[in-house]
Design a protein around this motif. Sequence first.
Motif, PDB file in Angstrom:
ATOM      1  N   GLU A  88      -8.624  14.146 -24.416  1.00 14.61           N
ATOM      2  CA  GLU A  88      -8.178  13.209 -25.441  1.00 14.61           C
ATOM      3  C   GLU A  88      -8.213  13.851 -26.828  1.00 14.61           C
ATOM      4  OE1 GLU A  88      -7.039   9.764 -25.217  1.00 14.61           O
ATOM      5  OE2 GLU A  88      -6.620  10.818 -23.352  1.00 14.61           O
ATOM      6  N   LEU A  89      -9.214  14.670 -27.087  1.00 11.69           N
ATOM      7  CA  LEU A  89      -9.292  15.333 -28.386  1.00 11.69           C
ATOM      8  C   LEU A  89      -8.119  16.281 -28.586  1.00 11.69           C
ATOM      9  CD1 LEU A  89     -10.818  15.854 -30.998  1.00 11.69           C
ATOM     10  CD2 LEU A  89     -12.170  17.582 -29.785  1.00 11.69           C
ATOM     11  N   ARG A 117     -15.922  12.649 -16.925  1.00 16.49           N
ATOM     12  CA  ARG A 117     -15.744  11.794 -18.098  1.00 16.49           C
ATOM     13  C   ARG A 117     -15.758  12.627 -19.381  1.00 16.49           C
ATOM     14  NH1 ARG A 117     -15.735   6.545 -19.086  1.00 16.49           N
ATOM     15  NH2 ARG A 117     -16.272   6.083 -16.916  1.00 16.49           N
ATOM     16  N   ARG A 118     -16.628  13.631 -19.414  1.00 10.64           N
ATOM     17  CA  ARG A 118     -16.665  14.493 -20.600  1.00 10.64           C
ATOM     18  C   ARG A 118     -15.397  15.341 -20.698  1.00 10.64           C
ATOM     19  NH1 ARG A 118     -22.779  15.947 -18.966  1.00 10.64           N
ATOM     20  NH2 ARG A 118     -23.706  13.954 -19.599  1.00 10.64           N
ATOM     21  N   THR A 161     -11.064  25.727 -28.517  1.00  4.30           N
ATOM     22  CA  THR A 161     -11.150  27.160 -28.241  1.00  4.30           C
ATOM     23  C   THR A 161     -10.300  27.491 -27.006  1.00  4.30           C
ATOM     24  OG1 THR A 161     -13.050  26.926 -26.758  1.00  4.30           O
ATOM     25  CG2 THR A 161     -13.502  27.190 -29.130  1.00  4.30           C
ATOM     26  N   PRO A 162     -10.018  28.779 -26.759  1.00  4.85           N
ATOM     27  CA  PRO A 162      -9.292  29.147 -25.531  1.00  4.85           C
ATOM     28  C   PRO A 162      -9.965  28.634 -24.263  1.00  4.85           C
ATOM     29  CG  PRO A 162      -9.331  30.991 -27.057  1.00  4.85           C
ATOM     30  CD  PRO A 162     -10.239  29.938 -27.641  1.00  4.85           C
ATOM     31  N   GLN A 163     -11.292  28.625 -24.261  1.00  8.02           N
ATOM     32  CA  GLN A 163     -12.011  28.121 -23.076  1.00  8.02           C
ATOM     33  C   GLN A 163     -11.772  26.613 -22.897  1.00  8.02           C
ATOM     34  OE1 GLN A 163     -13.515  30.014 -25.545  1.00  8.02           O
ATOM     35  NE2 GLN A 163     -13.199  31.903 -24.342  1.00  8.02           N
ATOM     36  N   ALA A 164     -11.726  25.880 -24.012  1.00  8.08           N
ATOM     37  CA  ALA A 164     -11.455  24.442 -23.935  1.00  8.08           C
ATOM     38  C   ALA A 164     -10.045  24.180 -23.446  1.00  8.08           C
ATOM     39  CB  ALA A 164     -11.671  23.801 -25.309  1.00  8.08           C
ATOM     40  N   GLU A 165      -9.087  25.009 -23.872  1.00 11.04           N
ATOM     41  CA  GLU A 165      -7.700  24.847 -23.416  1.00 11.04           C
ATOM     42  C   GLU A 165      -7.606  25.024 -21.897  1.00 11.04           C
ATOM     43  OE1 GLU A 165      -5.221  23.811 -25.059  1.00 11.04           O
ATOM     44  OE2 GLU A 165      -5.558  24.214 -27.181  1.00 11.04           O
ATOM     45  N   ILE A 166      -8.363  25.969 -21.361  1.00  8.48           N
ATOM     46  CA  ILE A 166      -8.394  26.156 -19.898  1.00  8.48           C
ATOM     47  C   ILE A 166      -8.919  24.904 -19.223  1.00  8.48           C
ATOM     48  CG2 ILE A 166      -9.519  27.434 -18.026  1.00  8.48           C
ATOM     49  CD1 ILE A 166      -9.523  29.890 -19.915  1.00  8.48           C
ATOM     50  N   LEU A 167      -9.998  24.356 -19.765  1.00  7.85           N
ATOM     51  CA  LEU A 167     -10.576  23.147 -19.175  1.00  7.85           C
ATOM     52  C   LEU A 167      -9.599  21.979 -19.213  1.00  7.85           C
ATOM     53  CD1 LEU A 167     -14.259  23.055 -20.461  1.00  7.85           C
ATOM     54  CD2 LEU A 167     -13.490  23.298 -18.088  1.00  7.85           C
ATOM     55  N   VAL A 168      -8.894  21.808 -20.329  1.00  6.09           N
ATOM     56  CA  VAL A 168      -7.955  20.692 -20.455  1.00  6.09           C
ATOM     57  C   VAL A 168      -6.830  20.827 -19.436  1.00  6.09           C
ATOM     58  CG1 VAL A 168      -6.212  19.639 -21.942  1.00  6.09           C
ATOM     59  CG2 VAL A 168      -8.479  20.157 -22.845  1.00  6.09           C
ATOM     60  N   ALA A 169      -6.289  22.033 -19.291  1.00  4.92           N
ATOM     61  CA  ALA A 169      -5.200  22.233 -18.326  1.00  4.92           C
ATOM     62  C   ALA A 169      -5.651  21.895 -16.911  1.00  4.92           C
ATOM     63  CB  ALA A 169      -4.705  23.676 -18.398  1.00  4.92           C
ATOM     64  N   ARG A 170      -6.853  22.306 -16.555  1.00  7.57           N
ATOM     65  CA  ARG A 170      -7.370  22.001 -15.217  1.00  7.57           C
ATOM     66  C   ARG A 170      -7.691  20.516 -15.070  1.00  7.57           C
ATOM     67  NH1 ARG A 170      -5.917  25.894 -11.676  1.00  7.57           N
ATOM     68  NH2 ARG A 170      -6.366  27.961 -12.536  1.00  7.57           N
TER      69      ARG A 170
END
Length: 297
Positions: free
Chosen positions: A12-13, A5-6, A59-68
Amino acid sequence: MYNLRRLVVLRELKHRGTLAAVASAMSYSPSAVSQQLTLLESEVGAPLLEREGRGVRLTPQAEILVARTEKALRELERAEAEIAASLRETSGTIKVAAFQTAMLALVPVALTWLRENHPRIRVEATQAEPDTSLPGLLTREFDLVIDETFPGHARPARASEFEHHPLYEDAMRLATSAPVESLADLAEHPWVMEPAGTPARAWATGICHAAGFEPDVAYVSADMLVHARLVEEGHAVAFLPDMLWFDRTPCLLLAGSAGHTRSVLATARAGAGEHPLIQTFLTAIRHAIGELAARTG
């Protein structure tokens, strides 16, 4: 393991750009959104957001999480569809949104077909324009949206989130209360159009520009029945879809479409299109389109 959920809040952000927009779309408070993202940062052990002016960026780390996360959500949609397909009988509730003329001309006929052929399917249908209903797919307010696009004004592609099913090409005709020789003859005549910022308004304005004039938009409404009424009474001219005449003969003049059409399509979340409920509803809508074509063709 990260909280799904997080992860969805973070995704969404990325697409909505602000915490307030995410809160509105997901029916959270802005503080709840911020709290979810803070907890996710703790889980990840790395910053996920950076200040950018008055807003934030990933951040780049957040972009990785979103793609996954996008990939995980598509797989979960497919799993849900496969499980439903493995059951003997299609049943359950499907939440559908449709723009006005589709709600009038197609949805009631589709509901009748479903009642006769799949009585255990419940449809919850909402009349809503695509600009407001498409975001509802991502928050699961809707499972399927009956959408429309106009030539040269396609909606931004979000292939990772949506899948589209073409349904119907609906002719858009010039509607007047008195004969005219050409579109340019209406340069000084009042028009009725959809609200500014909508694809329909942009398309209609573009057609007038191509004919060499700026339309005098005296009347604005998202209701096609209002458009037709104003034309019938001689107060305006408009572009009207053939679908509007599903149950009556027009009391106004309709010029040939000259190749002008809008595309009617059904949009679902990526990975959900094979779900039996969606496939069955699409069959019902295509049945309704067949009946519409038989009546208006």
